[in-house]
Design a protein around this motif. Sequence first.
Motif, PDB file in Angstrom:
ATOM      1  N   PHE A  74     -59.853 -40.347 -36.887  1.00  0.00           N
ATOM      2  CA  PHE A  74     -59.517 -38.958 -36.584  1.00  0.00           C
ATOM      3  C   PHE A  74     -59.901 -38.073 -37.768  1.00  0.00           C
ATOM      4  CE2 PHE A  74     -56.302 -40.874 -33.617  1.00  0.00           C
ATOM      5  CZ  PHE A  74     -56.828 -40.332 -32.449  1.00  0.00           C
ATOM      6  N   THR A  75     -61.094 -38.293 -38.295  1.00  0.00           N
ATOM      7  CA  THR A  75     -61.542 -37.490 -39.434  1.00  0.00           C
ATOM      8  C   THR A  75     -62.303 -36.257 -38.929  1.00  0.00           C
ATOM      9  OG1 THR A  75     -63.515 -38.901 -39.719  1.00  0.00           O
ATOM     10  CG2 THR A  75     -61.554 -39.449 -41.009  1.00  0.00           C
ATOM     11  N   VAL A  84     -68.199 -44.798 -39.020  1.00  0.00           N
ATOM     12  CA  VAL A  84     -68.466 -45.710 -37.897  1.00  0.00           C
ATOM     13  C   VAL A  84     -69.638 -46.631 -38.223  1.00  0.00           C
ATOM     14  CG1 VAL A  84     -69.061 -45.849 -35.449  1.00  0.00           C
ATOM     15  CG2 VAL A  84     -67.468 -44.108 -36.236  1.00  0.00           C
ATOM     16  N   ASP A  85     -70.663 -46.112 -38.869  1.00  0.00           N
ATOM     17  CA  ASP A  85     -71.774 -46.964 -39.298  1.00  0.00           C
ATOM     18  C   ASP A  85     -71.273 -48.119 -40.161  1.00  0.00           C
ATOM     19  OD1 ASP A  85     -73.707 -45.451 -38.014  1.00  0.00           O
ATOM     20  OD2 ASP A  85     -74.292 -44.328 -39.814  1.00  0.00           O
ATOM     21  N   VAL A  96     -63.232 -43.952 -31.757  1.00  0.00           N
ATOM     22  CA  VAL A  96     -63.613 -42.674 -32.360  1.00  0.00           C
ATOM     23  C   VAL A  96     -62.944 -41.526 -31.614  1.00  0.00           C
ATOM     24  CG1 VAL A  96     -65.535 -41.231 -33.104  1.00  0.00           C
ATOM     25  CG2 VAL A  96     -65.834 -43.716 -32.950  1.00  0.00           C
ATOM     26  N   GLY A  97     -62.020 -40.861 -32.303  1.00  0.00           N
ATOM     27  CA  GLY A  97     -61.389 -39.673 -31.752  1.00  0.00           C
ATOM     28  C   GLY A  97     -61.896 -38.404 -32.396  1.00  0.00           C
ATOM     29  N   ILE A 121     -65.463 -47.697 -28.905  1.00  0.00           N
ATOM     30  CA  ILE A 121     -65.171 -46.654 -27.928  1.00  0.00           C
ATOM     31  C   ILE A 121     -65.225 -45.301 -28.626  1.00  0.00           C
ATOM     32  CG2 ILE A 121     -63.444 -45.657 -26.369  1.00  0.00           C
ATOM     33  CD1 ILE A 121     -62.346 -48.527 -26.006  1.00  0.00           C
ATOM     34  N   ALA A 122     -66.034 -44.392 -28.111  1.00  0.00           N
ATOM     35  CA  ALA A 122     -66.078 -43.008 -28.570  1.00  0.00           C
ATOM     36  C   ALA A 122     -65.550 -42.135 -27.443  1.00  0.00           C
ATOM     37  CB  ALA A 122     -67.506 -42.608 -28.941  1.00  0.00           C
TER      38      ALA A 122
END
Length: 272
Positions: A74-75, A84-85, A96-97, A121-122
Motif C-alpha cells: 500500500f505504498t 514488486v519487481d 498490490v493495492g 494479484i494487482a
Amino acid sequence: MASRHRITVAVAGAGGKMGSEALRALAADDRFDTVAVLVRDAGQAQASGQYTCPVYDDPERLLMEAHPDVWLDFTDARSVVHHVDRCIAFGVSPVVGATGYTPEDVARWNEACLRQGIGGIAAPNFAIGALLMMRFAAEAARFFTRAEIIEMHHDGKKDAPSGTARRTAEQMAAHREDAAGDPAAHRVSAAGITVTDAAPARGWSYQGVPIHSVRLPGLVAHQEVIFGGAGEVLTIRHDSLSRTSFMPGALLACARVREVRGMVYGLEHLLW
C-alpha cells in the motif's frame, strides 16, 4: 516465532491509512502472521513503539531477513514497481493495492511470476461492492452506447483518474466489443466527438468513456457510472465510507494469492 500453518505477510506502506487498516485486519484474522512492515523511516517508527514486528525502511533487507509468504503493498507510484519487481525476484507473492503501475508492468510481473512459479494479484480496488459495481457497469455497457464515469476520492489521492475508473472503462469497452463485434463503433466521447477532440471540461476520456475526477476532503472512495439512452438514465454507484470496506478483499487476496500462477489483474478473478 510465526506458526507454520499461518500465512506470513509483510505490509509495505504500513504507516499510511490503508497500511494501518491492513495491519489491524491482519491481526484480527488467525490465518495470518504479520512478520515485518516497511515504512519510510524505520528508526522513527521503532522509537514510537507502534509496531510489534520488525520494522524496515529497506525492502531488500526486509525480503532477505523476513522472507514472508506474501508482500502486501500500500505504498505509492514512486515505490510500488520497484517493490514488486524485488519481491518476485525473492519468490515472494505480491498483493498490490497501490496504484501507479502500467499495463507493461503487469505483463512483466506476470512473466516473472511464471518463471518463479508463484502467483501475484494487482487489484485496482479491494471493495467487494466496487467489484460488483464494475461488473454491473460492464453488463449495462452492452445495451447503452453513451456513458460517463464520475470518480470521487479524498484530496490526498495523487493519481487521477483512479485505477478503479480505468478498470471500469476497460471492462465496459470489452463488453461493448463483445456485443457489437466492432470496437471502433463505440470509440466516441460523451459529446459525440472523437476522443482526441474531446474538450478538457468533458473529462479525461479512456476507452471512449469520459472520466471526471473529484478530489475533496471528507471523501473516501466513490464512483458513479451514468448511462444515457432514449428517454432514460441508468446510474450505478458505489461508496466506500471507510477504509474497512477494502479489508475483506485484501485479506481474500492474501489468502488466495499462493493458489494462482502468474500475475492476476483484478480481484474479481477470485470471485467469479
